[in-house]
Each structure stands twice: as C-alpha cells, then as structure tokens.
Design a protein around this motif. Structure first.
Motif, PDB file in Angstrom:
ATOM      1  N   ARG A 124      10.449  41.902 -68.095  1.00 23.59           N
ATOM      2  CA  ARG A 124      11.840  41.527 -68.618  1.00 23.59           C
ATOM      3  C   ARG A 124      11.627  40.462 -69.965  1.00 23.59           C
ATOM      4  O   ARG A 124      12.346  40.698 -71.083  1.00 23.59           O
ATOM      5  N   TRP A 125      10.661  39.726 -70.048  1.00 24.97           N
ATOM      6  CA  TRP A 125      10.368  38.844 -70.974  1.00 24.97           C
ATOM      7  C   TRP A 125      10.319  39.687 -72.375  1.00 24.97           C
ATOM      8  O   TRP A 125      10.488  39.390 -73.333  1.00 24.97           O
ATOM      9  N   TYR A 126       9.259  40.613 -72.269  1.00 24.00           N
ATOM     10  CA  TYR A 126       8.901  41.699 -73.307  1.00 24.00           C
ATOM     11  C   TYR A 126      10.192  42.387 -73.620  1.00 24.00           C
ATOM     12  O   TYR A 126      10.415  42.380 -74.853  1.00 24.00           O
ATOM     13  N   VAL A 127      11.034  42.855 -72.947  1.00 19.45           N
ATOM     14  CA  VAL A 127      12.349  43.738 -73.324  1.00 19.45           C
ATOM     15  C   VAL A 127      13.068  42.846 -74.139  1.00 19.45           C
ATOM     16  O   VAL A 127      13.847  43.080 -75.014  1.00 19.45           O
ATOM     17  N   LYS A 128      13.568  41.414 -73.372  1.00 20.83           N
ATOM     18  CA  LYS A 128      14.423  40.462 -74.115  1.00 20.83           C
ATOM     19  C   LYS A 128      14.056  39.884 -75.347  1.00 20.83           C
ATOM     20  O   LYS A 128      14.900  39.719 -76.263  1.00 20.83           O
ATOM     21  N   PHE A 129      12.639  39.625 -75.304  1.00 16.62           N
ATOM     22  CA  PHE A 129      12.383  38.669 -76.561  1.00 16.62           C
ATOM     23  C   PHE A 129      11.197  39.100 -77.432  1.00 16.62           C
ATOM     24  O   PHE A 129      11.335  38.616 -78.739  1.00 16.62           O
ATOM     25  N   ASP A 130      10.698  40.432 -77.352  1.00 19.99           N
ATOM     26  CA  ASP A 130       9.749  41.086 -78.307  1.00 19.99           C
ATOM     27  C   ASP A 130      10.854  41.647 -79.191  1.00 19.99           C
ATOM     28  O   ASP A 130      11.785  42.353 -78.830  1.00 19.99           O
ATOM     29  N   ALA A 131      10.382  41.610 -80.632  1.00 17.81           N
ATOM     30  CA  ALA A 131      11.327  42.349 -81.519  1.00 17.81           C
ATOM     31  C   ALA A 131      11.243  43.910 -81.441  1.00 17.81           C
ATOM     32  O   ALA A 131      12.528  44.281 -81.752  1.00 17.81           O
ATOM     33  N   ALA A 132      10.344  44.351 -80.777  1.00 17.13           N
ATOM     34  CA  ALA A 132      10.530  45.825 -80.344  1.00 17.13           C
ATOM     35  C   ALA A 132      10.683  46.121 -79.000  1.00 17.13           C
ATOM     36  O   ALA A 132      10.827  47.498 -78.766  1.00 17.13           O
ATOM     37  N   GLY A 133      11.051  45.298 -78.238  1.00 17.38           N
ATOM     38  CA  GLY A 133      11.239  45.431 -76.777  1.00 17.38           C
ATOM     39  C   GLY A 133      12.252  46.394 -76.613  1.00 17.38           C
ATOM     40  O   GLY A 133      11.967  47.574 -75.833  1.00 17.38           O
ATOM     41  N   GLN A 134      13.724  45.949 -76.851  1.00 20.06           N
ATOM     42  CA  GLN A 134      14.574  46.955 -76.417  1.00 20.06           C
ATOM     43  C   GLN A 134      14.585  48.418 -77.155  1.00 20.06           C
ATOM     44  O   GLN A 134      15.149  49.318 -76.416  1.00 20.06           O
ATOM     45  N   SER A 135      14.025  48.303 -78.205  1.00 15.84           N
ATOM     46  CA  SER A 135      13.968  49.704 -79.017  1.00 15.84           C
ATOM     47  C   SER A 135      12.994  50.655 -78.416  1.00 15.84           C
ATOM     48  O   SER A 135      12.858  51.919 -78.472  1.00 15.84           O
ATOM     49  N   SER A 136      11.950  49.857 -77.743  1.00 17.24           N
ATOM     50  CA  SER A 136      10.727  50.751 -77.138  1.00 17.24           C
ATOM     51  C   SER A 136      10.860  51.163 -75.849  1.00 17.24           C
ATOM     52  O   SER A 136      10.040  51.731 -75.212  1.00 17.24           O
ATOM     53  N   VAL A 137      11.950  50.386 -75.125  1.00 16.41           N
ATOM     54  CA  VAL A 137      12.081  50.728 -73.575  1.00 16.41           C
ATOM     55  C   VAL A 137      13.455  51.702 -73.396  1.00 16.41           C
ATOM     56  O   VAL A 137      14.499  51.462 -73.585  1.00 16.41           O
ATOM     57  N   ALA A 138      13.154  52.690 -72.572  1.00 20.88           N
ATOM     58  CA  ALA A 138      14.392  53.478 -72.310  1.00 20.88           C
ATOM     59  C   ALA A 138      14.936  53.167 -70.783  1.00 20.88           C
ATOM     60  O   ALA A 138      16.208  52.909 -70.788  1.00 20.88           O
ATOM     61  N   HIS A 139      13.932  53.151 -69.712  1.00 17.72           N
ATOM     62  CA  HIS A 139      14.561  52.578 -68.680  1.00 17.72           C
ATOM     63  C   HIS A 139      13.501  51.392 -67.771  1.00 17.72           C
ATOM     64  O   HIS A 139      12.342  51.329 -68.254  1.00 17.72           O
ATOM     65  N   TRP A 140      14.063  50.562 -67.334  1.00 14.87           N
ATOM     66  CA  TRP A 140      13.490  49.382 -66.714  1.00 14.87           C
ATOM     67  C   TRP A 140      13.840  49.324 -65.397  1.00 14.87           C
ATOM     68  O   TRP A 140      15.032  49.294 -64.937  1.00 14.87           O
ATOM     69  N   VAL A 141      12.740  49.187 -64.461  1.00 12.54           N
ATOM     70  CA  VAL A 141      12.810  49.471 -63.126  1.00 12.54           C
ATOM     71  C   VAL A 141      12.077  48.165 -62.615  1.00 12.54           C
ATOM     72  O   VAL A 141      10.833  47.881 -62.908  1.00 12.54           O
ATOM     73  N   SER A 142      12.721  47.140 -61.633  1.00 14.75           N
ATOM     74  CA  SER A 142      12.104  46.053 -60.967  1.00 14.75           C
ATOM     75  C   SER A 142      12.194  46.434 -59.313  1.00 14.75           C
ATOM     76  O   SER A 142      13.334  46.485 -58.742  1.00 14.75           O
ATOM     77  N   LEU A 143      11.223  46.289 -58.761  1.00 17.11           N
ATOM     78  CA  LEU A 143      10.985  46.161 -57.390  1.00 17.11           C
ATOM     79  C   LEU A 143      10.611  45.132 -56.657  1.00 17.11           C
ATOM     80  O   LEU A 143       9.573  44.603 -56.999  1.00 17.11           O
ATOM     81  N   ALA A 144      11.465  44.429 -55.940  1.00 10.00           N
ATOM     82  CA  ALA A 144      11.315  43.239 -55.431  1.00 10.00           C
ATOM     83  C   ALA A 144      10.847  42.145 -56.213  1.00 10.00           C
ATOM     84  O   ALA A 144       9.789  41.472 -56.214  1.00 10.00           O
ATOM     85  N   GLY A 145      11.417  41.943 -57.547  1.00  5.91           N
ATOM     86  CA  GLY A 145      11.191  40.964 -58.439  1.00  5.91           C
ATOM     87  C   GLY A 145      11.920  39.708 -58.365  1.00  5.91           C
ATOM     88  O   GLY A 145      13.024  39.700 -58.163  1.00  5.91           O
ATOM     89  N   PRO A 146      10.964  38.502 -58.742  1.00  4.30           N
ATOM     90  CA  PRO A 146      11.722  37.269 -58.617  1.00  4.30           C
ATOM     91  C   PRO A 146      12.388  37.020 -59.781  1.00  4.30           C
ATOM     92  O   PRO A 146      12.192  36.037 -60.647  1.00  4.30           O
ATOM     93  N   ASN A 147      13.732  37.944 -59.936  1.00  2.00           N
ATOM     94  CA  ASN A 147      14.358  37.841 -61.146  1.00  2.00           C
ATOM     95  C   ASN A 147      15.131  36.436 -61.332  1.00  2.00           C
ATOM     96  O   ASN A 147      15.604  36.053 -62.487  1.00  2.00           O
ATOM     97  N   HIS A 148      15.514  35.676 -60.326  1.00  2.04           N
ATOM     98  CA  HIS A 148      16.240  34.511 -60.345  1.00  2.04           C
ATOM     99  C   HIS A 148      15.345  33.608 -59.675  1.00  2.04           C
ATOM    100  O   HIS A 148      15.761  32.419 -59.416  1.00  2.04           O
TER     101      HIS A 148
END
Length: 233
Positions: free
Chosen positions: A118-142
């Motif tokens: 999530r940190w890579y996708v949200k904050f890396d300059a190329a994160g959102q353009s480099s990822v098509a699908h993101w999947v979290s299994l049992a992630g401590p997202n909050h």
C-alpha cells in the motif's frame, strides 16, 4: 516468350515474398497479444518468506501462468515500511517490468505485506501507474492490537499498531488511490488481526473469507479462486 515467363516468375516471387512478410509481421503480434498476461508479484507477511506462496503459485500455474510471470518478493520483515521496505519493493517491481516487458504488475500481499504494498502504491512516484490489481489477504490495513506485543523492540510491529505513523499516513485522503483495482479478503476468526474489520478498505472489493486462521487464507481454495478471478477482471 521466354522473357515473359521470366518476368512472370519474378513478379510471382515478389508477391509471395510480400505475403510471407505480412504473415511474419502479423503472426507474432497476434501471438503476443493472446499470450500477454500481467505478471504477479507476491509479497509475504511478517516473520515469513516467499515459501508461503506455494499453494497460490500452483493455482496460478494451473490457470496458465508461467514461472516467468510469477514473482515472490522477499525482504527483512523487521524494518520500517516507509523508510526501507517499500523502496526495495519499488526497485523490485521495476526489475520485473524490465524482465517481462510488462508496463504493470499485479500485487498480492499477505498480512504485513499489505502495508508494504500500500505504501508503494500510494506514495511511490511510479506506484499507481505500475500496478493493475492490488490484493490484501488478512492485512492490518487499519492496524492490529496484537502488534503491541512486539512493538517495543520491532519497527515493523510498531508500523502495524493502531494509530502509528504508517497507519495515519496510509489513512490520509483516498485509501485506494488511482486507477488500481483493489480487493481484500478478511476472516472473522483471524487471531492476528484485531479487530477483524481492520482489513477492508474504502473503495476496495472487500470479501469475507469465513472462519479461517490468519495463515489459512494463504492456502484456502475459496480465497484462491476469488483472488484468481479478481486478477482476471
């Protein structure tokens, strides 16, 4: 008469060569389109290693993926998400794109790996353009309260505690930014993620996996089917 036959033979050879060139150009292009598949990068969780993905990798192979399209990111799970590991993941994704020729990858993460990705996708300059699908299994997202048990001496555990710097930054603004497609799977019997509803994200396709242990989501047939269907969507 002989000259006419020679000219006809030359003309026929020219026409046949043009047809051959056309097929040579078209056939590989068509084959490449039909065989094109977004590479999958699997990111394990805390105190784990790439070996946890054996079951899902086999299921993906059964779906037609080749080993050249499946990658497992290995890393030291005791370091900070934002200062170290997410940057290493960014470099790894760029290497996968270079090796495969793909413009994007699919990310599948378990547990702590969800924060890294999530940190890579949200904050890396190329994160959102480099990822098509993101999947979290049992992630401590909050965040998860169980991380307090090791937070005193472990940076990754501190990142997973509710209200940590990492949790606050990831919660700022849009939880699922960009054109990336997001999905989560969570269990109401997860002994590691507390509370259970820490996993779902606003803007994601959030799936209840039933009563499964934290690590059982890695090998559950129903979860595997759901993940693979999501990656095809």
């Amino acid at each position: 008469m002989r000259l006419i036959r020679v000219r006809f033979a030359v003309l026929l050879a020219l026409v046949l060569s043009l047809i051959a060139v056309q097929f040579a150009v078209q056939a590989p292009a068509g084959a490449a389109v039909s065989a094109a598949r977004t590479p999958v990068v699997l990111v394990h969780g805390y105190n784990a290693d790439p070996g946890v993905w054996g079951g899902l990798r086999e299921d993906l192979r059964a779906d037609g993926y080749t080993d050249a399209e499946l990658f497992s990111f290995g890393y030291d799970t005791h370091r900070s998400v934002n200062e170290a590991v997410a940057g290493e993941l960014a470099a790894y994704v760029e290497d996968v794109k270079r090796r495969t020729g793909a413009s994007r990858v699919d990310l599948v993460a378990h547990s702590f790996g969800s924060l890294v990705t999530r940190w890579y996708v949200k904050f890396d300059a190329a994160g959102q353009s480099s990822v098509a699908h993101w999947v979290s299994l049992a992630g401590p997202n909050h965040g998860t309260s169980t991380a307090w048990a090791c937070a005193l001496w472990d940076q990754a555990c501190r990142d997973m505690t509710p209200g940590s710097y990492v949790q606050k930054r990831l919660a700022e603004g849009d939880e699922t930014p960009g054109a990336v497609r997001y999905a989560t799977w969570w269990s109401n019997c997860d002994e590691v993620i507390n509370p259970d509803d820490s996993v779902p994200l606003t803007g994601a396709t959030n799936n209840a996996a039933g009563c499964l242990d934290h690590n059982a989501l890695l090998g559950d047939d129903g979860v595997s089917q759901g993940v693979r269907a999501f990656l095809r969507s």
